[in-house]
Write a protein that holds these residues in place. Structure first.
Motif, PDB file in Angstrom:
ATOM      1  N   ILE A 233      49.622  55.165 -97.130  1.00 50.30           N
ATOM      2  CA  ILE A 233      48.867  53.939 -97.376  1.00 50.30           C
ATOM      3  C   ILE A 233      47.720  53.788 -96.381  1.00 50.30           C
ATOM      4  CG2 ILE A 233      49.042  51.458 -97.711  1.00 50.30           C
ATOM      5  CD1 ILE A 233      50.733  53.143 -99.646  1.00 50.30           C
ATOM      6  N   SER A 234      48.028  53.923 -95.092  1.00 46.34           N
ATOM      7  CA  SER A 234      47.023  53.926 -94.022  1.00 46.34           C
ATOM      8  C   SER A 234      46.168  52.658 -94.007  1.00 46.34           C
ATOM      9  CB  SER A 234      46.131  55.174 -94.119  1.00 46.34           C
ATOM     10  OG  SER A 234      46.911  56.347 -94.031  1.00 46.34           O
ATOM     11  N   THR A 235      46.824  51.544 -93.691  1.00 47.42           N
ATOM     12  CA  THR A 235      46.121  50.279 -93.512  1.00 47.42           C
ATOM     13  C   THR A 235      46.521  49.677 -92.173  1.00 47.42           C
ATOM     14  OG1 THR A 235      47.858  48.925 -94.517  1.00 47.42           O
ATOM     15  CG2 THR A 235      46.204  49.861 -96.007  1.00 47.42           C
ATOM     16  N   ASP A 236      45.879  48.571 -91.805  1.00 43.55           N
ATOM     17  CA  ASP A 236      46.218  47.896 -90.548  1.00 43.55           C
ATOM     18  C   ASP A 236      47.711  47.577 -90.472  1.00 43.55           C
ATOM     19  OD1 ASP A 236      43.555  47.943 -89.906  1.00 43.55           O
ATOM     20  OD2 ASP A 236      43.158  45.877 -90.517  1.00 43.55           O
ATOM     21  N   THR A 237      48.267  47.104 -91.569  1.00 43.99           N
ATOM     22  CA  THR A 237      49.669  46.679 -91.546  1.00 43.99           C
ATOM     23  C   THR A 237      50.620  47.853 -91.410  1.00 43.99           C
ATOM     24  OG1 THR A 237      49.681  46.649 -93.962  1.00 43.99           O
ATOM     25  CG2 THR A 237      49.250  44.572 -92.851  1.00 43.99           C
ATOM     26  N   THR A 238      50.295  48.992 -92.027  1.00 47.77           N
ATOM     27  CA  THR A 238      51.193  50.142 -91.897  1.00 47.77           C
ATOM     28  C   THR A 238      51.168  50.701 -90.482  1.00 47.77           C
ATOM     29  OG1 THR A 238      49.549  51.783 -92.639  1.00 47.77           O
ATOM     30  CG2 THR A 238      50.888  50.718 -94.332  1.00 47.77           C
ATOM     31  N   LEU A 239      50.027  50.636 -89.822  1.00 49.11           N
ATOM     32  CA  LEU A 239      49.953  51.080 -88.428  1.00 49.11           C
ATOM     33  C   LEU A 239      50.943  50.306 -87.561  1.00 49.11           C
ATOM     34  CD1 LEU A 239      46.100  51.371 -87.797  1.00 49.11           C
ATOM     35  CD2 LEU A 239      47.725  53.250 -87.870  1.00 49.11           C
ATOM     36  N   ASP A 240      50.924  49.004 -87.702  1.00 50.33           N
ATOM     37  CA  ASP A 240      51.790  48.165 -86.875  1.00 50.33           C
ATOM     38  C   ASP A 240      53.266  48.424 -87.164  1.00 50.33           C
ATOM     39  OD1 ASP A 240      49.601  46.997 -85.672  1.00 50.33           O
ATOM     40  OD2 ASP A 240      49.518  45.311 -87.077  1.00 50.33           O
ATOM     41  N   THR A 241      53.597  48.622 -88.440  1.00 50.12           N
ATOM     42  CA  THR A 241      54.993  48.868 -88.794  1.00 50.12           C
ATOM     43  C   THR A 241      55.461  50.226 -88.285  1.00 50.12           C
ATOM     44  OG1 THR A 241      54.782  47.508 -90.784  1.00 50.12           O
ATOM     45  CG2 THR A 241      56.615  49.065 -90.700  1.00 50.12           C
ATOM     46  N   LEU A 242      54.668  51.250 -88.498  1.00 48.88           N
ATOM     47  CA  LEU A 242      55.065  52.596 -88.091  1.00 48.88           C
ATOM     48  C   LEU A 242      55.197  52.707 -86.579  1.00 48.88           C
ATOM     49  CD1 LEU A 242      53.002  54.774 -90.570  1.00 48.88           C
ATOM     50  CD2 LEU A 242      55.481  54.773 -90.327  1.00 48.88           C
ATOM     51  N   ALA A 243      54.377  51.979 -85.850  1.00 52.76           N
ATOM     52  CA  ALA A 243      54.440  52.042 -84.382  1.00 52.76           C
ATOM     53  C   ALA A 243      55.808  51.613 -83.859  1.00 52.76           C
ATOM     54  CB  ALA A 243      53.338  51.182 -83.781  1.00 52.76           C
ATOM     55  N   LYS A 260      41.186  48.243 -94.004  1.00 52.58           N
ATOM     56  CA  LYS A 260      41.560  46.959 -93.423  1.00 52.58           C
ATOM     57  C   LYS A 260      42.504  46.222 -94.368  1.00 52.58           C
ATOM     58  CE  LYS A 260      37.665  45.939 -90.369  1.00 52.58           C
ATOM     59  NZ  LYS A 260      36.613  44.965 -90.028  1.00 52.58           N
ATOM     60  N   GLY A 261      43.309  45.346 -93.809  1.00 56.97           N
ATOM     61  CA  GLY A 261      44.213  44.542 -94.626  1.00 56.97           C
ATOM     62  C   GLY A 261      45.445  45.320 -95.016  1.00 56.97           C
ATOM     63  N   ASN A 262      45.876  45.156 -96.270  1.00 52.82           N
ATOM     64  CA  ASN A 262      47.115  45.810 -96.700  1.00 52.82           C
ATOM     65  C   ASN A 262      47.022  46.385 -98.100  1.00 52.82           C
ATOM     66  OD1 ASN A 262      47.049  43.495 -98.201  1.00 52.82           O
ATOM     67  ND2 ASN A 262      49.039  42.703 -97.542  1.00 52.82           N
ATOM     68  N   THR A 263      45.791  46.734 -98.572  1.00 49.85           N
ATOM     69  CA  THR A 263      45.644  47.304 -99.902  1.00 49.85           C
ATOM     70  C   THR A 263      44.968  48.671 -99.815  1.00 49.85           C
ATOM     71  OG1 THR A 263      43.456  46.323-100.306  1.00 49.85           O
ATOM     72  CG2 THR A 263      45.389  45.008-100.903  1.00 49.85           C
ATOM     73  N   LEU A 264      45.172  49.455-100.888  1.00 49.06           N
ATOM     74  CA  LEU A 264      44.624  50.811-100.927  1.00 49.06           C
ATOM     75  C   LEU A 264      43.132  50.831-101.214  1.00 49.06           C
ATOM     76  CD1 LEU A 264      47.404  52.700-102.896  1.00 49.06           C
ATOM     77  CD2 LEU A 264      46.614  53.230-100.597  1.00 49.06           C
ATOM     78  N   THR A 265      42.600  49.759-101.781  1.00 49.94           N
ATOM     79  CA  THR A 265      41.198  49.754-102.204  1.00 49.94           C
ATOM     80  C   THR A 265      40.352  48.941-101.241  1.00 49.94           C
ATOM     81  OG1 THR A 265      41.937  49.886-104.500  1.00 49.94           O
ATOM     82  CG2 THR A 265      39.646  49.301-104.127  1.00 49.94           C
ATOM     83  N   ALA A 266      39.340  49.573-100.657  1.00 49.37           N
ATOM     84  CA  ALA A 266      38.442  48.892 -99.736  1.00 49.37           C
ATOM     85  C   ALA A 266      37.342  48.167-100.512  1.00 49.37           C
ATOM     86  CB  ALA A 266      37.828  49.892 -98.771  1.00 49.37           C
ATOM     87  N   LYS A 267      36.864  47.060 -99.957  1.00 51.04           N
ATOM     88  CA  LYS A 267      35.801  46.285-100.596  1.00 51.04           C
ATOM     89  C   LYS A 267      34.438  46.555 -99.973  1.00 51.04           C
ATOM     90  CE  LYS A 267      38.847  44.188-103.189  1.00 51.04           C
ATOM     91  NZ  LYS A 267      38.981  44.536-104.624  1.00 51.04           N
ATOM     92  N   HIS A 268      34.419  47.098 -98.759  1.00 45.02           N
ATOM     93  CA  HIS A 268      33.170  47.393 -98.071  1.00 45.02           C
ATOM     94  C   HIS A 268      33.323  48.700 -97.291  1.00 45.02           C
ATOM     95  CE1 HIS A 268      31.802  43.301 -98.964  1.00 45.02           C
ATOM     96  NE2 HIS A 268      32.974  42.883 -98.536  1.00 45.02           N
ATOM     97  N   VAL A 269      32.219  49.412 -97.136  1.00 42.60           N
ATOM     98  CA  VAL A 269      32.266  50.689 -96.417  1.00 42.60           C
ATOM     99  C   VAL A 269      32.770  50.497 -95.001  1.00 42.60           C
ATOM    100  CG1 VAL A 269      30.863  52.569 -95.488  1.00 42.60           C
ATOM    101  CG2 VAL A 269      30.469  51.773 -97.812  1.00 42.60           C
ATOM    102  N   ASP A 270      32.369  49.393 -94.348  1.00 47.80           N
ATOM    103  CA  ASP A 270      32.783  49.193 -92.957  1.00 47.80           C
ATOM    104  C   ASP A 270      34.262  48.855 -92.822  1.00 47.80           C
ATOM    105  OD1 ASP A 270      32.816  46.600 -93.873  1.00 47.80           O
ATOM    106  OD2 ASP A 270      31.230  45.865 -92.546  1.00 47.80           O
ATOM    107  N   GLU A 271      34.974  48.721 -93.957  1.00 44.98           N
ATOM    108  CA  GLU A 271      36.414  48.513 -93.914  1.00 44.98           C
ATOM    109  C   GLU A 271      37.174  49.837 -93.818  1.00 44.98           C
ATOM    110  OE1 GLU A 271      37.581  46.312 -97.310  1.00 44.98           O
ATOM    111  OE2 GLU A 271      36.696  44.426 -96.633  1.00 44.98           O
ATOM    112  N   MET A 272      36.451  50.955 -93.936  1.00 40.40           N
ATOM    113  CA  MET A 272      37.105  52.262 -93.937  1.00 40.40           C
ATOM    114  C   MET A 272      36.756  53.028 -92.672  1.00 40.40           C
ATOM    115  SD  MET A 272      36.695  53.486 -97.905  1.00 40.40           S
ATOM    116  CE  MET A 272      34.900  53.429 -97.899  1.00 40.40           C
TER     117      MET A 272
END
Length: 368
Positions: A233-243, A260-272
């Motif tokens: 998934i590789s989002t902010d939330t998965t980082l915190d959980t896996l840590a 960013k956030g907790n979804t697979l689809t980014a809305k802006h380039v700077d979110e990736m």
């Protein structure tokens, strides 16, 4: 020169059906008559964000299946009419969302008669991702054959697949099981648990459970920490959980990009982001964080020469790998089908299935 129909992003936020030249295959290439292409989140990055687009138009489609229409020089192990599936990730001439596509031989796999073209097109990108992640990036030894003839020396090591309901997660579980690993942990929505166990997962967890970390620790035993993990998934939330569950001396492979956030689809380039967090973020400084860029798998000589040409066909012929479940889009025009697929991806309306688009309308053009 003859032309054919392709679906491309023609400007930021817009796709259209366009006519493009039908090229002849060069040395080491094949011309594929495409019947189906499958869609991934990356297609929305191209269409909606202009991500990696240097010049318009940019054709979509990172997977293709169909039949070999023509062979380039030095392609001696395929024949015209062979049914193949291809990882169509290179330039526009090689993308899958078009009636004809030129593919390097090294990204094509011949498929058995028992596998439909709709099923076959779910395979390339995420099976390659899973294989590359496990046996290259995480460094697990490649078995001489699948199923493995001998049990690996570290067969009991716990390996966590986070987001195992994803298509890449499903293939990761199957490969680990076929390689002989005995402790395959998987997080996913409960509705996927039984299916993931049928693929080889030994322990399944609801990633929304408040007791997730303690449940994983109990399943691991000993230190309660996981030595190896793949984050699909590789989002902010998965980082915190896996840590919270990874060993300080462990390894985590993240399927890029980070969102960013907790979804697979980014809305802006700077979110990736295409790199793991600096200074390891919430992880121990001694934990190894690996950002997986699947498109680089051809840089590995062994994988380039063997993965799609020999290993994948063998996995499919022997029934070792089950394809992803298909969500087939075959109604409306070619463009309308792709628009529907993009909408499903943008709004996270797909879970545990692969979006498959029928490429050819009934009047699809043949080679002259």
């Amino acid at each position: 020169m003859s032309t054919h129909t392709a679906i491309a992003t023609t400007e930021l936020g817009k796709i259209d059906a366009i006519q493009v030249p039908t090229e002849a295959p060069g040395e080491g290439e094949v011309l594929l008559k495409v019947e189906y292409s499958s869609m991934i989140a990356f297609d929305t990055y191209l269409a909606d964000l202009g991500y990696t687009i240097s010049n318009y138009p940019g054709i979509l489609g990172f997977n293709a299946s169909g039949t070999v229409a023509r062979l380039g020089a030095d392609v001696n192990d395929l024949a015209v009419g062979d049914r193949v599936t291809a990882f169509s990730f290179l330039s526009s001439r090689s993308k899958g969302m078009q009636e004809y596509s030129v593919q390097p031989r090294v990204v094509c796999s011949k498929i058995p008669d028992s596998l439909s073209l709709e099923e076959a097109v779910t395979i390339p990108d995420n099976l390659i991702t899973a294989f590359y992640t496990l046996f290259n990036q995480l460094g697990l030894p490649v078995p001489a054959c699948f199923p493995a003839a001998t049990t690996p020396s570290d067969a009991s090591i716990p390996i966590l697949i986070y987001g195992a309901g994803s298509t890449a997660g499903q293939y990761s579980i199957q490969l680990l099981h076929a390689a002989g690993y005995k402790k395959i942990l998987a997080t996913a929505s409960p509705k996927h648990h039984a299916f993931l166990r049928s693929l080889g997962a030994t322990d399944t967890f609801d990633y929304n459970s408040p007791g997730l970390t303690s449940d994983i620790a109990k399943a691991v035993g000993g230190s309660g920490k996981v030595p190896l993990s793949v984050d699909c998934i590789s989002t902010d939330t998965t980082l915190d959980t896996l840590a919270k569950v990874i060993s300080p001396t462990g390894k985590v492979a993240f399927l890029l990009p980070f969102k960013k956030g907790n979804t697979l689809t980014a809305k802006h380039v700077d979110e990736m982001k295409m790199e793991p967090p600096k200074d390891n973020g919430p992880f121990a400084k001694t934990t190894k964080l690996i950002g997986v860029r699947t498109f680089r798998f051809l840089e590995d000589t062994f994988l380039k020469e063997n993965l799609m040409t020999k290993i994948v066909p063998s996995l499919l012929e022997n029934g070792v790998i089950k394809p992803n479940r298909v969500l087939l889009l075959d109604q409306g025009t070619f463009k309308e089908r792709v628009e529907q697929g993009l909408d499903l991806l943008r709004n996270n309306k797909v879970s545990g299935e692969k979006i498959v688009v029928k490429v050819r309308d009934d009047d699809g053009r043949e080679l002259p």
